[in-house]
Design an enzyme around this catalytic site. Structure first.
Site, PDB file in Angstrom:
ATOM      1  N   ARG A  51     -49.477 -34.803 -60.768  1.00 27.00           N
ATOM      2  CA  ARG A  51     -49.671 -34.481 -62.178  1.00 27.00           C
ATOM      3  C   ARG A  51     -49.984 -35.793 -62.905  1.00 27.00           C
ATOM      4  NH1 ARG A  51     -45.291 -31.818 -66.295  1.00 27.00           N
ATOM      5  NH2 ARG A  51     -46.715 -31.629 -68.033  1.00 27.00           N
ATOM      6  N   HIS A  93     -50.042 -30.118 -71.657  1.00 25.87           N
ATOM      7  CA  HIS A  93     -49.451 -28.940 -71.006  1.00 25.87           C
ATOM      8  C   HIS A  93     -50.569 -28.091 -70.399  1.00 25.87           C
ATOM      9  CE1 HIS A  93     -45.815 -28.971 -73.966  1.00 25.87           C
ATOM     10  NE2 HIS A  93     -45.495 -29.612 -72.859  1.00 25.87           N
ATOM     11  N   GLU A 153     -45.929 -25.209 -63.022  1.00 25.91           N
ATOM     12  CA  GLU A 153     -46.974 -26.234 -62.982  1.00 25.91           C
ATOM     13  C   GLU A 153     -47.156 -26.790 -61.573  1.00 25.91           C
ATOM     14  OE1 GLU A 153     -44.798 -27.675 -66.393  1.00 25.91           O
ATOM     15  OE2 GLU A 153     -46.678 -28.393 -67.240  1.00 25.91           O
ATOM     16  N   ASN A 165     -44.714 -35.690 -59.646  1.00 23.83           N
ATOM     17  CA  ASN A 165     -44.794 -35.790 -61.109  1.00 23.83           C
ATOM     18  C   ASN A 165     -43.974 -37.006 -61.529  1.00 23.83           C
ATOM     19  OD1 ASN A 165     -44.762 -35.430 -63.849  1.00 23.83           O
ATOM     20  ND2 ASN A 165     -43.846 -33.390 -63.826  1.00 23.83           N
ATOM     21  N   ARG A 206     -40.348 -33.969 -81.615  1.00 26.31           N
ATOM     22  CA  ARG A 206     -41.632 -34.307 -82.251  1.00 26.31           C
ATOM     23  C   ARG A 206     -41.860 -33.424 -83.467  1.00 26.31           C
ATOM     24  NH1 ARG A 206     -44.333 -33.571 -76.822  1.00 26.31           N
ATOM     25  NH2 ARG A 206     -43.876 -35.487 -75.701  1.00 26.31           N
TER      26      ARG A 206
END
Ligand code: ADP
Length: 395
Positions: free
Chosen positions: A90, A179, A382, A7, A239
């Site tokens: 990823r 996600h 993940e 990742n 965010r």
């Protein structure tokens, strides 16, 4: 088969080595400060942490150090790279065309490059990670799993923005969702762990520093809250999530800034950080609330309120909901956040069992037996999801 899961961020490279049969993690690590100086922290399961400070001018150099750590006689876990069967990556954005996990070939790499505009911070780093692995382990299958894959199952009515259609046709402007690997993993686990019917309607609340929510039926995405970029949807660490786009123009005019500046503010200085003025970390905001910070209290309330509104909207979108699953940093660790969000859901017949909700970081049903909707905590993984997809394609 052992699968190396990679990742990459712009200056980092995280990895895990996973045995696909036992699904156990055998080693994990992180390269930081790539392009600045470079530090690798490696840990083989059951052994001490191992730190190497060494120059990492680029991801290729970082990957070389990762391989040395995995092969290290004292701190490593494999005797030869032959033991690694495949590498799973990823990748943030697959654009409108790459909609499923794929074996890497030149076309896949070209499309990842074509999507640099859509994922300017991540896609270039993801491609560097792929090329670094191709160099370090020539001939091994590399598989890419996109964060956008899950959202690509949305129907047009959910993914199109109500703007001139030509922008979708010309530039792929649509909602993609992110996600995705987490939403896919948690929605499937929720069905399995919760003993639900295979076509169960599940809402997954991925609540971390980045936060998003999804609605899926039988693991297939109906809707998800992030959009063209990860800025849309829930309130996050830094965010804003949903805002009236006219806010951008208004701040530009008032502060004599350009659109890029204001978008940067919405991405990096908003959310919990912007509202509270304290921190992007939910624990700091909670500590400030306890000391009487009104802005921190409102930020936490607004965060939970937004999640509850989306749960209502997604219940309507699916004409019902069988289960709600919480995951990621806040979702897995913060029982108060789970409880206070669920307090909005009395109309759905949701009843939380406070004792069952007193749990962290493991699969658990946190609703009472009489609850009309099963509420669960399902830790996301993940890396394991990527390893599973990688094995499926590499075999
Ligand atoms: P990301 O992967 O997007 O960086 P994570 O899923 O790791 O985010 O979540 C990080 C967030 O989880 C942090 O803001 C942190 O405050 C929050 N978090 C972790 N543990 C707790 C806790 N016990 N209570 C409240 N928030 C927590």
């Amino acid at each position: 088969m052992k699968v190396l899961v990679i990742n990459c961020g712009s200056s980092s490279l995280k990895y895990q080595l996973i045995d696909s049969v036992t699904e156990e993690m055998e080693a994990k690590g992180l390269c930081e400060r790539i392009g600045i100086d470079g530090r690798l922290t490696h840990q083989t399961t059951g052994k001490d942490k191992y730190v190497v400070e060494s120059p990492m001018p680029d991801h290729k150099a970082a990957m070389k150090l990762v391989m040395e750590a995995l092969l290290d006689a004292d701190h490593g876990v494999i005797g030869s790279t032959d033991e690694i069967g495949a590498i799973g990556h990823r990748v943030l954005h697959g654009g409108p065309t790459l909609t499923t996990p794929m074996l890497v070939d030149q076309h896949v790499k070209d499309v990842i490059r074509d999507c640099f505009d859509l994922g300017p911070l991540h896609n270039p780093a993801n491609l560097m990670g792929i090329e670094a692995c191709e160099d370090a382990m020539p001939g091994k299958p590399n598989v890419v799993v996109f964060d956008t894959t899950f959202g690509m199952a949305m129907e047009e009515k959910a993914y199109l923005y109500a703007i001139p259609y030509e922008y979708y046709e010309k530039y792929g402007v649509r909602r993609y969702g992110f996600h995705g690997t987490s939403h896919m993993f948690v929605s499937r686990e929720a069905i399995k762990f919760g003993g639900l019917k295979p076509d169960a309607k599940v809402i997954v609340c991925h609540l971390g520093n980045g936060a998003s929510i999804s609605a899926s039926i039988g693991g297939k995405c109906v809707d998800t809250s992030m959009g063209l970029t990860p800025l849309e949807g829930l309130i996050m660490g830094t965010r804003s999530g949903d805002v009236d786009p006219a806010v951008v123009q208004y701040i530009c005019n008032k502060e004599h800034r350009d659109v890029n500046d204001v978008l940067n503010i919405l991405n990096k200085k908003s959310g919990m950080l912007g509202m509270s003025g304290v921190s992007s970390d939910f624990r700091d905001v909670e500590a400030a609330r306890q000391e009487g910070s009104h802005r921190s209290e409102v930020a936490l309330e607004a965060f939970r309120y937004r999640v509850a509104k989306y749960i209502g909207a997604y219940t309507a979108a699916m004409n019902g909901v069988d289960a709600i699953a919480f995951t990621a940093g806040v979702g897995e660790n913060d029982k108060n956040a789970r409880k206070l969000i669920c307090d909005y859901l009395g109309y759905l017949g949701v009843v939380i069992d406070d004792e069952a909700n007193n749990v962290r970081g493991k699969n658990a049903v946190i609703s009472a037996p009489e609850s009309k909707v099963k509420v669960m905590l399902i830790p996301t993984n993940e890396e394991l999801a990527i390893a599973r997809e990688t094995v499926a394609l590499a075999q």
